[in-house]
Design a protein around this motif. Structure first.
Motif, PDB file in Angstrom:
ATOM      1  N   ALA A  86       0.825  -1.206   0.000  1.00 34.82           N
ATOM      2  CA  ALA A  86       0.000   0.000   0.000  1.00 34.82           C
ATOM      3  C   ALA A  86       0.860   1.257   0.000  1.00 34.82           C
ATOM      4  O   ALA A  86       0.564   2.238  -0.691  1.00 34.82           O
ATOM      5  CB  ALA A  86      -0.930  -0.011   1.213  1.00 34.82           C
ATOM      6  N   ALA A  87       1.957   1.215   0.766  1.00 34.95           N
ATOM      7  CA  ALA A  87       2.847   2.374   0.825  1.00 34.95           C
ATOM      8  C   ALA A  87       3.514   2.645  -0.512  1.00 34.95           C
ATOM      9  O   ALA A  87       3.876   3.788  -0.823  1.00 34.95           O
ATOM     10  CB  ALA A  87       3.914   2.150   1.901  1.00 34.95           C
ATOM     11  N   GLY A  88       3.675   1.592  -1.315  1.00 35.66           N
ATOM     12  CA  GLY A  88       4.298   1.763  -2.618  1.00 35.66           C
ATOM     13  C   GLY A  88       3.340   2.237  -3.691  1.00 35.66           C
ATOM     14  O   GLY A  88       3.767   2.720  -4.743  1.00 35.66           O
ATOM     15  N   ILE A  89       2.032   2.124  -3.443  1.00 33.19           N
ATOM     16  CA  ILE A  89       1.036   2.461  -4.467  1.00 33.19           C
ATOM     17  C   ILE A  89       0.275   3.741  -4.149  1.00 33.19           C
ATOM     18  O   ILE A  89       0.107   4.615  -4.999  1.00 33.19           O
ATOM     19  CB  ILE A  89       0.039   1.293  -4.636  1.00 33.19           C
ATOM     20  CG1 ILE A  89       0.747   0.080  -5.218  1.00 33.19           C
ATOM     21  CG2 ILE A  89      -1.122   1.710  -5.530  1.00 33.19           C
ATOM     22  CD1 ILE A  89      -0.140  -1.127  -5.349  1.00 33.19           C
ATOM     23  N   ILE A  90      -0.188   3.869  -2.904  1.00 36.83           N
ATOM     24  CA  ILE A  90      -1.084   4.966  -2.553  1.00 36.83           C
ATOM     25  C   ILE A  90      -0.484   6.356  -2.832  1.00 36.83           C
ATOM     26  O   ILE A  90      -1.154   7.197  -3.442  1.00 36.83           O
ATOM     27  CB  ILE A  90      -1.525   4.835  -1.080  1.00 36.83           C
ATOM     28  CG1 ILE A  90      -2.405   3.594  -0.908  1.00 36.83           C
ATOM     29  CG2 ILE A  90      -2.264   6.086  -0.619  1.00 36.83           C
ATOM     30  CD1 ILE A  90      -2.802   3.306   0.525  1.00 36.83           C
TER      31      ILE A  90
END
Length: 352
Positions: free
Chosen positions: A54-58
């Motif tokens: 999630a940290a890599g996408i959001i």
């Protein structure tokens, strides 16, 4: 071997895992999950992986489409950039790192059962005394920095190491589209656990706080003092009953706090991170070194040996993942969102 940059790390994790299992069987002491209070590993690891995913996408999705269009942008990013190979590489990096860490913690716990013949604390204490011209370094720091406010500041920094290191690993693995960089960092961090375990068995020590606790009695209560008390109680309980629930966690030589932070700093330098990140890393290392001596975790030579281990881990990791002699480039070059697969391939820096 280096066609897939995780080959060495997988072999390393399997080897150290088997070593821990064999030692456990021969000693009759069960393997333990050192962080089991956070839940079982088969639950904890997937949650950590999803968090980093999630940290890599959001952030990218919000940057591309704003809050309203972030969901659509997230789908596009996953479709264009998150191949199954990338997901597998991230999972291998996290699992291999965790296997090395758990094996290290258990092999460290077996130390008083295997090397119960001698401790080198007296020798290293004398060496500290010699290096500081007839003084012990910890009391000198207590006089210079004080024993109240400085204790709280250094304790906060020292304990911040625990979440920061796996956090940096997760960020490098998920934000870099270059698999060899993530493998390099994961391999280097894992090597710290392995090389550190070897150093524990070569020169067994307790550390000044456990060998001569009177030198640290004037320090204010802090998170570090609570941790040291807990380690001492668990250590006593473990020695009384190695088959119980407690794990032994006391070892001085070498300092893995220092070695792991040195690894992070050198990795940031060799991948050409922004000046702010590099300065923050070296500043954190300086504070960490101060804290290890101030609280009596380590002797001076422990920190020196830790720095050597950190350097060796980065160098071996670079060779094992095909990054030896790699030109300095910012890792940010690998983390910029790509609009197509061909653009993503072009963004990956060359490996020499």
């Amino acid at each position: 071997m280096r066609r897939w940059p995780y080959t060495f790390l997988v072999i390393l994790s399997v080897a150290v895992g088997i070593t821990a299992i064999i030692a456990s069987q021969r000693l009759g002491v069960p393997l333990r999950d050192p962080d089991g209070f956070l839940g079982p590993a088969y639950v904890r690891l997937p949650l950590i992986g999803l968090l980093f995913f999630a940290a890599g996408i959001i952030p990218q999705a919000i940057r591309r489409g704003g809050l309203r269009g972030s969901l659509k942008s997230a789908r596009t990013i996953v479709r264009e950039e998150w191949t199954w190979l990338r997901v597998v590489n991230i999972a291998v990096g996290l699992v291999s790192f965790y296997v090395c860490y758990v094996s290290y913690r258990n092999l460290k716990s077996f130390l008083p059962l295997i090397r119960d013949d001698v401790l080198y604390d007296h020798d290293l204490l004398q060496l500290d005394h010699f290096l500081m011209f007839g003084n012990n370094p910890a009391p000198l720091l207590h006089d210079w920095l004080g024993t109240d406010i400085a204790a709280q500041i250094l304790a906060t920094s020292y304990l911040a190491y625990l979440p920061l290191i796996p956090l940096t690993l997760g960020l490098v693995l998920t934000w870099s589209r270059n698999a060899s960089l993530g493998a390099w960092y994961a391999t280097a961090l894992s090597l710290n656990w392995v090389l550190g375990t070897v150093s524990y068995y070569l020169i067994p020590t307790l550390g000044p706080a456990f060998f001569q606790p009177s030198m640290f009695s004037a320090l204010a209560d802090s998170g570090v003092s609570a941790l040291q008390t807990s380690l001492f109680k668990n250590g006593v309980t473990f020695i009384e009953d190695p088959t119980g629930d407690d794990i032994y966690g006391i070892a001085g030589f070498a300092s893995l706090h220092v070695s792991v932070v040195v690894t992070a700093c050198l990795f940031f330098e060799r991948t050409g991170q922004r000046a702010m990140i590099r300065i923050a890393g070296w500043s954190f290392l300086f504070i960490t070194v101060l804290a290890t001596v101030y609280f009596g975790w380590h002797y001076i030579v422990d920190d020196v040996a830790g720095a050597i281990i950190g350097w060796a881990a980065v160098s071996i990791g670079a060779w094992a993942t095909g990054n030896r002699g790699r030109r300095k480039r910012r890792l940010a070059e690998d983390t910029q969102p790509a609009t197509s697969e061909s653009e993503a391939e072009d963004a990956v820096p060359s490996v020499t």
